[in-house]
Design a protein around this motif. Structure first.
Motif, PDB file in Angstrom:
ATOM      1  N   TYR A 100     -12.687   2.572  -3.125  1.00 20.66           N
ATOM      2  CA  TYR A 100     -13.137   3.583  -4.081  1.00 20.66           C
ATOM      3  C   TYR A 100     -13.365   2.986  -5.471  1.00 20.66           C
ATOM      4  O   TYR A 100     -12.563   2.196  -5.968  1.00 20.66           O
ATOM      5  CB  TYR A 100     -12.117   4.707  -4.207  1.00 20.66           C
ATOM      6  N   ASN A 107      -5.816   5.661  -7.023  1.00 18.09           N
ATOM      7  CA  ASN A 107      -5.950   4.293  -6.522  1.00 18.09           C
ATOM      8  C   ASN A 107      -6.162   3.312  -7.670  1.00 18.09           C
ATOM      9  O   ASN A 107      -5.647   2.185  -7.630  1.00 18.09           O
ATOM     10  CB  ASN A 107      -7.105   4.199  -5.530  1.00 18.09           C
ATOM     11  N   LYS A 128      -7.610   7.550   2.312  1.00 20.31           N
ATOM     12  CA  LYS A 128      -7.332   6.118   2.432  1.00 20.31           C
ATOM     13  C   LYS A 128      -5.955   5.846   1.820  1.00 20.31           C
ATOM     14  O   LYS A 128      -5.513   6.565   0.924  1.00 20.31           O
ATOM     15  CB  LYS A 128      -8.370   5.283   1.665  1.00 20.31           C
ATOM     16  N   TYR A 154      -3.509   4.017  -0.782  1.00 25.31           N
ATOM     17  CA  TYR A 154      -3.703   3.435  -2.108  1.00 25.31           C
ATOM     18  C   TYR A 154      -3.394   1.955  -2.008  1.00 25.31           C
ATOM     19  O   TYR A 154      -2.312   1.557  -1.559  1.00 25.31           O
ATOM     20  CB  TYR A 154      -2.825   4.131  -3.131  1.00 25.31           C
ATOM     21  N   GLU A 208      -8.007  11.068  -5.693  1.00 25.20           N
ATOM     22  CA  GLU A 208      -7.660   9.837  -4.984  1.00 25.20           C
ATOM     23  C   GLU A 208      -8.229   8.604  -5.690  1.00 25.20           C
ATOM     24  O   GLU A 208      -7.608   7.539  -5.696  1.00 25.20           O
ATOM     25  CB  GLU A 208      -8.180   9.890  -3.554  1.00 25.20           C
ATOM     26  N   ASN A 213      -9.160   0.122   0.595  1.00 20.10           N
ATOM     27  CA  ASN A 213      -9.587   1.244  -0.240  1.00 20.10           C
ATOM     28  C   ASN A 213     -10.605   0.724  -1.237  1.00 20.10           C
ATOM     29  O   ASN A 213     -10.260   0.064  -2.214  1.00 20.10           O
ATOM     30  CB  ASN A 213      -8.394   1.873  -0.964  1.00 20.10           C
ATOM     31  N   ASP A 223       0.843  -1.195   0.000  1.00 18.43           N
ATOM     32  CA  ASP A 223       0.000   0.000   0.000  1.00 18.43           C
ATOM     33  C   ASP A 223       0.878   1.245   0.000  1.00 18.43           C
ATOM     34  O   ASP A 223       1.999   1.241   0.515  1.00 18.43           O
ATOM     35  CB  ASP A 223      -0.895   0.017   1.235  1.00 18.43           C
TER      36      ASP A 223
END
Length: 595
Positions: free
Chosen positions: A477, A497, A466, A468, A493, A475, A449
């Motif tokens: 997303y 990510n 958060k 990546y 973000e 995460n 991460d």
């Protein structure tokens, strides 16, 4: 003309347009607009016509006469033919060719001999085939008279007051500016700066009323949601590196500037200083030795810390320059150099880095004007710990800022005006975090991460909401999340990510190169990732959306690697909601046939 009209009416291209070109259907708020809050009670609504962007996989043939034609002629001819306009309404802005058969042309719409600032086009060719086309040309039936009725000298003082700055030495020009209501205003365009406040704009003032209509904001801020924390930092220790310059990118070394060999933190690619550009750090001993140790136990201005700060910034941005040069960010492709050594581009634009800048605290920014004007990086002191900490000693924030220069120069062909809508500025933030992520992982094949900036505040959470991560738990997303956001860093973000996941899959599948920082010649996953990121920037349309940025990334793989990674890329994008049919901030997890 007949050739292109017949070709574009084919079923194949109709399918491609339906699949890849979603900009017109997208809500306008993110992809065409942005609101600039000047902080003095004034808010400026910024509008950019939506881009229609298509990629064509292996491409379609162009006339045989194109094979030896200059990029300028090919670009103007293609754009005029596609849009069914006279070639006199298309102005070539810039272009270049790659070593692998690719060439890129950037154009601007013209009305009555006056360029329209925010109506642009870009065409990508591969082996005499068209592989991508983006354009935001507008209807000019409601264009204002092309002769100004208000003199620019009467407009400048009012705009300077509004923007809280002063016009710089770049001469004003007259342009058109497409407006949200369908009209096309005639404007005086000029640059306004405030060096102390760190602002840098191109202002567009109505040439008939004097009203400030819009701005291009050359500065990309690195704002933080929580206390900023930087990962690569002074805690990991200093090393004395010998001869780190790459001669392929900096043939005269880092301390050469138009025939002069310097002995301070200035050179062809970058100048690092505090206060004035002459306030550089001198060598600590003869032979270009800069041996200053930063002590985190005292404040940034104490002892040798200022010299260590300027030295670190000088090393970082030069090293960044040399690595990205391997991946295509060269003189002809609008990079930052004082002397372009006869290799194309405008030159006279080394990066100017102000360390421990007095204009702010707890932040950093990078201003990217067009090719030929220096990029300006401001690094601030962070005041949330005792003693204070110097942002320049956290490498990933410096890399983040420098990548704003990369993306703003490559998207739009050196104009630095094509990442202004909210969604495109979010992509800029995401690209910047992704490249910082790449450099952090460039010494190890392990996929971990990435937490952006942990040092400045002793907080392992980092500066983003958060880490990546490839973990949906860590995460989660997806593309749809940006539809619920309205701030460029948060939206960025999501993109960063997704790119982190692309990187992880490429390295996991294709392996890892330990020499990726000095050579882009391999096909290992980390090399492929950075090469595709850089290539995709050049392919992207002006003010790209997440979908067009995805398409450009996949098209870049087709252009450079023959589509060897196409299905891998589709699967990663789809895993985060950016599948083949994703549109309008609604997730889709499908991939195209064959994947």
């Amino acid at each position: 003309m007949v050739f292109y009209n017949r070709l574009l009416s084919s079923v194949l291209l109709a399918i491609l347009y339906a699949s890849y070109s979603n900009a017109a259907a997208r809500p306008a708020t993110y992809s065409t607009q942005n609101v600039k809050d000047l902080g003095n009670g004034v808010k400026i609504q910024m509008f950019h016509p939506p881009s229609n962007y298509s990629t064509f996989g292996e491409g379609f043939d162009t006339p045989s006469t194109f094979s030896d034609a200059p990029i300028e002629n090919k670009t103007v001819s293609f754009v005029a033919s596609q849009l069914k306009v006279d070639s006199g309404k298309v102005s070539f802005k810039s272009g270049y060719a790659n070593e692998n058969g690719e060439s890129f042309g950037y154009a601007q719409q013209v009305h009555n001999g006056v360029p329209i600032a925010n109506a642009v086009a870009n065409v990508a060719f591969k082996n005499n085939k068209v592989v991508a086309f983006g354009q935001s040309f507008v209807d000019t039936s409601k264009a204002a008279d092309s002769k100004p009725s208000v003199d620019v000298s009467t407009v400048i003082p009012k705009v300077e007051q509004t923007l809280q700055g002063k016009k710089n030495d770049i001469e004003p020009t007259v342009k058109y500016l497409a407006q949200q209501d369908g009209s096309v205003a005639l404007v005086h365009a000029f640059q306004v700066e405030n060096d102390e406040a760190g602002t840098f704009y191109e202002a567009f003032a109505d040439a008939h009323t004097g009203e400030l209509l819009s701005v291009t904001d050359f500065v990309a801020q690195a704002s933080y949601r929580v206390v900023p924390i930087f990962k690569l930092d002074i805690k990991e220790g200093l090393e004395l590196l010998t001869n780190p310059a790459l001669t392929s990118a900096s043939p005269q070394g880092w301390h050469y500037a138009k025939g002069v060999n310097t002995t301070d933190t200035s050179g062809n690619n970058v100048i690092t200083y505090k206060g004035a550009t002459t306030a550089t750090t001198k060598q600590s001993s003869s032979g270009l030795v800069f041996d200053y140790t930063y002590s985190p136990g005292v404040g940034p201005t104490e002892g040798a810390n200022l010299d260590a700060s300027r030295t670190n910034a000088f090393y970082l941005i030069n090293a960044y320059h040399d690595t990205l040069y391997q991946y295509g960010f060269t003189e002809s492709k609008f990079n930052f150099q004082l002397d372009n050594l006869g290799k194309g581009g405008a030159g006279n634009d080394p990066v100017l880095v102000s360390v421990q800048d007095a204009a702010g605290t707890n932040n950093a920014n990078f201003a990217t004007p067009p090719d030929g004007q220096s990029g300006r990086c401001r690094m601030y002191i962070f005041t949330l710990t005792n003693p204070n900490r110097d942002g320049t000693l956290s490498n990933d924030i410096v890399i983040h800022e420098m990548t704003h220069g990369l993306s703003n120069r490559l998207v739009g062909g050196g104009t630095a005006t094509c990442l202004q809508a909210l969604e495109s500025r979010a992509l800029g933030e995401g690209w910047s975090d992704a490249v910082a992520d790449w450099f952090v992982h460039s010494d190890s094949p392990q996929i971990t991460d990435f937490v952006f900036v942990p040092w400045l505040f002793n907080n392992p959470r980092g500066a983003r909401s958060k880490p990546y991560s490839t973990s949906m738990t860590t995460n989660g997303y997806t593309y749809a999340d940006i539809g619920q956001m309205n701030e460029e860093h948060y939206m960025g973000e999501v993109w960063a990510n997704i790119l982190h996941n692309v990187y992880a899959q490429l390295v996991g599948t294709r392996g890892f190169s330990t020499t990726a920082r000095t050579s882009a010649s391999g096909t290992q996953g980390n090399i492929v990732f950075l090469q595709l990121l850089v290539d995709s920037l050049a392919l992207s349309p002006c003010n790209p959306t997440f979908i067009s940025a995805r398409n450009a990334f996949i098209q870049a793989d087709i252009n450079r690697y023959g589509g060897a990674n196409k299905c891998l890329l589709w699967r990663v994008f789809a895993s985060r909601g950016m599948g083949f049919s994703a549109a309008n901030y609604a997730n889709a997890f499908d991939v195209p046939a064959g994947c």
